[in-house]
Motif scaffolding. Structure first.
Motif, PDB file in Angstrom:
ATOM      1  N   GLN A 186       6.060  -0.088   1.840  1.00  0.00           N
ATOM      2  CA  GLN A 186       4.964   0.382   2.691  1.00  0.00           C
ATOM      3  C   GLN A 186       3.786   0.846   1.831  1.00  0.00           C
ATOM      4  N   LEU A 187       4.111   1.599   0.780  1.00  0.00           N
ATOM      5  CA  LEU A 187       3.078   2.080  -0.142  1.00  0.00           C
ATOM      6  C   LEU A 187       2.379   0.906  -0.818  1.00  0.00           C
ATOM      7  N   LEU A 188       3.140  -0.056  -1.266  1.00  0.00           N
ATOM      8  CA  LEU A 188       2.569  -1.232  -1.929  1.00  0.00           C
ATOM      9  C   LEU A 188       1.629  -1.985  -0.993  1.00  0.00           C
ATOM     10  N   ARG A 189       2.058  -2.153   0.247  1.00  0.00           N
ATOM     11  CA  ARG A 189       1.246  -2.887   1.219  1.00  0.00           C
ATOM     12  C   ARG A 189      -0.089  -2.183   1.465  1.00  0.00           C
ATOM     13  N   SER A 190      -0.033  -0.896   1.779  1.00  0.00           N
ATOM     14  CA  SER A 190      -1.280  -0.191   2.112  1.00  0.00           C
ATOM     15  C   SER A 190      -2.133   0.072   0.875  1.00  0.00           C
ATOM     16  N   GLY A 191      -1.491   0.416  -0.238  1.00  0.00           N
ATOM     17  CA  GLY A 191      -2.240   0.755  -1.444  1.00  0.00           C
ATOM     18  C   GLY A 191      -2.965  -0.409  -2.078  1.00  0.00           C
ATOM     19  N   THR A 192      -2.405  -1.603  -1.957  1.00  0.00           N
ATOM     20  CA  THR A 192      -3.088  -2.782  -2.501  1.00  0.00           C
ATOM     21  C   THR A 192      -4.054  -3.395  -1.491  1.00  0.00           C
TER      22      THR A 192
ATOM     23  N   THR B  45      -2.090   5.167   2.807  1.00  0.00           N
ATOM     24  CA  THR B  45      -1.526   5.296   1.463  1.00  0.00           C
ATOM     25  C   THR B  45      -1.306   6.764   1.119  1.00  0.00           C
ATOM     26  N   LEU B  46      -2.257   7.601   1.475  1.00  0.00           N
ATOM     27  CA  LEU B  46      -2.098   9.040   1.256  1.00  0.00           C
ATOM     28  C   LEU B  46      -0.871   9.580   1.996  1.00  0.00           C
ATOM     29  N   TYR B  47      -0.644   9.088   3.189  1.00  0.00           N
ATOM     30  CA  TYR B  47       0.536   9.499   3.954  1.00  0.00           C
ATOM     31  C   TYR B  47       1.830   9.153   3.202  1.00  0.00           C
ATOM     32  N   TRP B  48       1.935   7.909   2.723  1.00  0.00           N
ATOM     33  CA  TRP B  48       3.150   7.487   2.022  1.00  0.00           C
ATOM     34  C   TRP B  48       3.344   8.291   0.741  1.00  0.00           C
ATOM     35  N   LEU B  49       2.259   8.590   0.046  1.00  0.00           N
ATOM     36  CA  LEU B  49       2.362   9.417  -1.164  1.00  0.00           C
ATOM     37  C   LEU B  49       2.861  10.820  -0.822  1.00  0.00           C
ATOM     38  N   GLU B  50       2.320  11.394   0.250  1.00  0.00           N
ATOM     39  CA  GLU B  50       2.769  12.724   0.693  1.00  0.00           C
ATOM     40  C   GLU B  50       4.263  12.703   1.036  1.00  0.00           C
ATOM     41  N   LEU B  51       4.685  11.670   1.731  1.00  0.00           N
ATOM     42  CA  LEU B  51       6.086  11.552   2.115  1.00  0.00           C
ATOM     43  C   LEU B  51       6.983  11.407   0.886  1.00  0.00           C
ATOM     44  N   LEU B  52       6.584  10.564  -0.051  1.00  0.00           N
ATOM     45  CA  LEU B  52       7.370  10.375  -1.271  1.00  0.00           C
ATOM     46  C   LEU B  52       7.497  11.666  -2.060  1.00  0.00           C
ATOM     47  N   GLU B  53       6.440  12.442  -2.098  1.00  0.00           N
ATOM     48  CA  GLU B  53       6.491  13.729  -2.788  1.00  0.00           C
ATOM     49  C   GLU B  53       7.331  14.721  -1.980  1.00  0.00           C
ATOM     50  N   GLY B  54       7.187  14.672  -0.678  1.00  0.00           N
ATOM     51  CA  GLY B  54       7.939  15.577   0.198  1.00  0.00           C
ATOM     52  C   GLY B  54       9.447  15.400   0.102  1.00  0.00           C
ATOM     53  N   ILE B  55       9.892  14.180  -0.104  1.00  0.00           N
ATOM     54  CA  ILE B  55      11.336  13.927  -0.224  1.00  0.00           C
ATOM     55  C   ILE B  55      11.763  13.804  -1.691  1.00  0.00           C
TER      56      ILE B  55
ATOM     57  N   LYS C  42       5.327  16.450  -8.308  1.00  0.00           N
ATOM     58  CA  LYS C  42       4.012  17.008  -7.947  1.00  0.00           C
ATOM     59  C   LYS C  42       2.896  16.442  -8.830  1.00  0.00           C
ATOM     60  N   ILE C  43       3.163  16.280 -10.096  1.00  0.00           N
ATOM     61  CA  ILE C  43       2.151  15.756 -11.020  1.00  0.00           C
ATOM     62  C   ILE C  43       1.793  14.316 -10.657  1.00  0.00           C
ATOM     63  N   GLU C  44       2.813  13.497 -10.389  1.00  0.00           N
ATOM     64  CA  GLU C  44       2.574  12.104  -9.986  1.00  0.00           C
ATOM     65  C   GLU C  44       1.806  12.063  -8.661  1.00  0.00           C
ATOM     66  N   TYR C  45       2.253  12.891  -7.732  1.00  0.00           N
ATOM     67  CA  TYR C  45       1.580  12.947  -6.432  1.00  0.00           C
ATOM     68  C   TYR C  45       0.116  13.353  -6.597  1.00  0.00           C
TER      69      TYR C  45
ATOM     70  N   THR D  72      -5.335  12.226  -5.904  1.00  0.00           N
ATOM     71  CA  THR D  72      -6.722  12.420  -6.339  1.00  0.00           C
ATOM     72  C   THR D  72      -7.469  11.093  -6.361  1.00  0.00           C
ATOM     73  N   ASP D  73      -6.832  10.067  -6.898  1.00  0.00           N
ATOM     74  CA  ASP D  73      -7.465   8.741  -6.926  1.00  0.00           C
ATOM     75  C   ASP D  73      -7.696   8.195  -5.517  1.00  0.00           C
ATOM     76  N   ALA D  74      -6.684   8.322  -4.661  1.00  0.00           N
ATOM     77  CA  ALA D  74      -6.794   7.812  -3.287  1.00  0.00           C
ATOM     78  C   ALA D  74      -7.864   8.567  -2.511  1.00  0.00           C
ATOM     79  N   THR D  75      -7.914   9.875  -2.670  1.00  0.00           N
ATOM     80  CA  THR D  75      -8.916  10.686  -1.974  1.00  0.00           C
ATOM     81  C   THR D  75     -10.325  10.342  -2.454  1.00  0.00           C
ATOM     82  N   GLY D  76     -10.465  10.122  -3.744  1.00  0.00           N
ATOM     83  CA  GLY D  76     -11.760   9.705  -4.279  1.00  0.00           C
ATOM     84  C   GLY D  76     -12.208   8.369  -3.699  1.00  0.00           C
ATOM     85  N   LEU D  77     -11.278   7.421  -3.613  1.00  0.00           N
ATOM     86  CA  LEU D  77     -11.584   6.121  -2.995  1.00  0.00           C
ATOM     87  C   LEU D  77     -11.971   6.285  -1.535  1.00  0.00           C
ATOM     88  N   LEU D  78     -11.213   7.105  -0.829  1.00  0.00           N
ATOM     89  CA  LEU D  78     -11.473   7.334   0.587  1.00  0.00           C
ATOM     90  C   LEU D  78     -12.882   7.882   0.795  1.00  0.00           C
TER      91      LEU D  78
END
Length: 122
Positions: free
Chosen positions: A39-45, A77-87, A92-95, A100-106
């Motif tokens: 899911q992350l790959l699909r939305s992020g690319t 993509t931000l949602y999937w990243l949040e979920l991956l960090e949440g579980i 936290k550093i990877e998230y 930060t990159d995704a938010t900047g793009l957004l």
């Protein structure tokens, strides 16, 4: 001398897609996680692909529409990243780094949409 103007949005979205793909490879190989990473790959690319597609839009309205879809994919993509960090599949550093990159793009995409709409209606 004709110097080609850099397309920052195109460049940043491409580099973000590379980061997403590498993260997904890590999730597959190291964490044996396949569903959420897909899911992350699909939305992020898709973000970069839609930005590229917008460069060949048939009209200003089509350009805005394609960027609107890129905006949605970026937010997803931000949602999937949040979920991956949440579980705890990413730390936290990877998230924080990916977020930060995704938010900047957004923000850049939203700004481009606002500017295009102003130009469309003026």
């Amino acid at each position: 001398m004709n110097v080609e103007r850099k397309d920052i949005l195109k460049e940043k979205s491409f580099h973000f897609a590379i980061r997403v793909a590498n993260l997904c490879l890590f999730l597959n190989n190291e964490k044996k996680e396949f569903v959420l990473s897909k899911q992350l790959l699909r939305s992020g690319t898709a973000v970069g692909a839609l930005i590229r597609e917008s460069k060949n839009a048939e009209s200003k309205a089509d350009f805005i529409h394609k960027l609107g879809i890129a905006q949605k994919e970026c937010d997803e993509t931000l949602y999937w990243l949040e979920l991956l960090e949440g579980i705890k599949l990413i730390n936290k550093i990877e998230y924080d780094s990916m977020s930060t990159d995704a938010t900047g793009l957004l923000k850049m995409i939203r700004s481009s949409i606002i500017t295009a709409k102003k130009n469309l209606y003026s």
